[in-house]
Design a protein around this motif. Structure first.
Motif, PDB file in Angstrom:
ATOM      1  N   ALA A   1      64.672   6.844  46.256  1.00 26.62           N
ATOM      2  CA  ALA A   1      65.496   7.877  46.890  1.00 26.62           C
ATOM      3  C   ALA A   1      66.815   8.027  46.142  1.00 26.62           C
ATOM      4  O   ALA A   1      67.257   9.130  45.870  1.00 26.62           O
ATOM      5  N   THR A   2      67.425   6.890  45.803  1.00 22.70           N
ATOM      6  CA  THR A   2      68.688   6.926  45.065  1.00 22.70           C
ATOM      7  C   THR A   2      68.515   7.655  43.744  1.00 22.70           C
ATOM      8  O   THR A   2      69.333   8.491  43.386  1.00 22.70           O
TER       9      THR A   2
ATOM     10  N   GLU B   1      66.286   9.890  42.972  1.00 16.58           N
ATOM     11  CA  GLU B   1      66.088  11.320  43.234  1.00 16.58           C
ATOM     12  C   GLU B   1      67.413  11.999  43.532  1.00 16.58           C
ATOM     13  O   GLU B   1      67.698  13.068  43.004  1.00 16.58           O
ATOM     14  N   ASN B   2      68.225  11.380  44.397  1.00 17.55           N
ATOM     15  CA  ASN B   2      69.525  11.961  44.735  1.00 17.55           C
ATOM     16  C   ASN B   2      70.415  12.057  43.500  1.00 17.55           C
ATOM     17  O   ASN B   2      71.055  13.082  43.277  1.00 17.55           O
ATOM     18  N   ASP B   3      70.432  10.984  42.695  1.00 19.72           N
ATOM     19  CA  ASP B   3      71.232  11.000  41.470  1.00 19.72           C
ATOM     20  C   ASP B   3      70.780  12.126  40.542  1.00 19.72           C
ATOM     21  O   ASP B   3      71.599  12.809  39.938  1.00 19.72           O
TER      22      ASP B   3
ATOM     23  N   ILE C   1      71.922  15.441  41.951  1.00 19.55           N
ATOM     24  CA  ILE C   1      73.367  15.548  41.783  1.00 19.55           C
ATOM     25  C   ILE C   1      73.712  15.876  40.326  1.00 19.55           C
ATOM     26  O   ILE C   1      74.534  16.743  40.052  1.00 19.55           O
TER      27      ILE C   1
ATOM     28  N   CYS D   1      73.116  20.104  47.068  1.00 18.82           N
ATOM     29  CA  CYS D   1      74.117  19.124  46.639  1.00 18.82           C
ATOM     30  C   CYS D   1      74.674  18.373  47.845  1.00 18.82           C
ATOM     31  O   CYS D   1      74.805  17.148  47.816  1.00 18.82           O
TER      32      CYS D   1
ATOM     33  N   SER E   1      73.375  17.723  50.776  1.00 15.84           N
ATOM     34  CA  SER E   1      72.405  16.745  51.291  1.00 15.84           C
ATOM     35  C   SER E   1      72.265  15.539  50.376  1.00 15.84           C
ATOM     36  O   SER E   1      72.243  14.395  50.836  1.00 15.84           O
ATOM     37  N   ALA E   2      72.157  15.779  49.080  1.00 17.73           N
ATOM     38  CA  ALA E   2      71.979  14.690  48.118  1.00 17.73           C
ATOM     39  C   ALA E   2      73.190  13.760  48.113  1.00 17.73           C
ATOM     40  O   ALA E   2      73.042  12.537  48.074  1.00 17.73           O
TER      41      ALA E   2
ATOM     42  N   LYS F   1      73.170  11.678  51.355  1.00 18.64           N
ATOM     43  CA  LYS F   1      72.130  10.637  51.291  1.00 18.64           C
ATOM     44  C   LYS F   1      72.534   9.524  50.346  1.00 18.64           C
ATOM     45  O   LYS F   1      72.336   8.347  50.636  1.00 18.64           O
ATOM     46  N   ARG F   2      73.108   9.893  49.205  1.00 16.04           N
ATOM     47  CA  ARG F   2      73.519   8.863  48.252  1.00 16.04           C
ATOM     48  C   ARG F   2      74.623   7.991  48.850  1.00 16.04           C
ATOM     49  O   ARG F   2      74.621   6.776  48.667  1.00 16.04           O
TER      50      ARG F   2
END
Length: 99
Positions: free
Chosen positions: A5-6, A8-10, A13, A55, A57-58, A61-62
């Protein structure tokens, strides 16, 4: 699973240049309104809407994956982030045109 997940978020971003779309004062204001208590100004709402929901949401989440925030309830934070997003959309009737 959290690592995936991290990543994906990175990725999101990085690909969307999320971190450079908002000025630091507004980042702090949005952060405070979501992770603590506070309101977000019209100016920062404008920046948040320009930042975009992907952005937004990401980044939320991060932040939730950061050990510093492990005591926070992700469910409450997600609700607050959606509320902040929706409030900003309401405040900013129409996004500024990019033309």
């Amino acid at each position: 699973m959290a690592t995936k997940a991290t990543k994906e978020n990175d990725q999101i971003i990085k690909e969307n240049n999320c971190e450079i779309k908002m000025g630091l004062p507004c980042v702090l204001e949005a952060f405070t309104s979501i992770f603590k208590t506070g309101s977000i100004s019209n100016k920062c709402c404008g920046e948040l809407v320009v930042l975009g929901k992907v952005c937004h949401s990401a980044l939320i989440k991060r932040t939730l994956e950061n050990p510093l925030f492990k005591d926070l309830s992700p469910a409450i934070i997600i609700v607050k982030s959606i509320q902040t997003w929706n409030n900003c959309l309401t405040l900013i009737d129409s996004p500024p045109s990019s033309a």
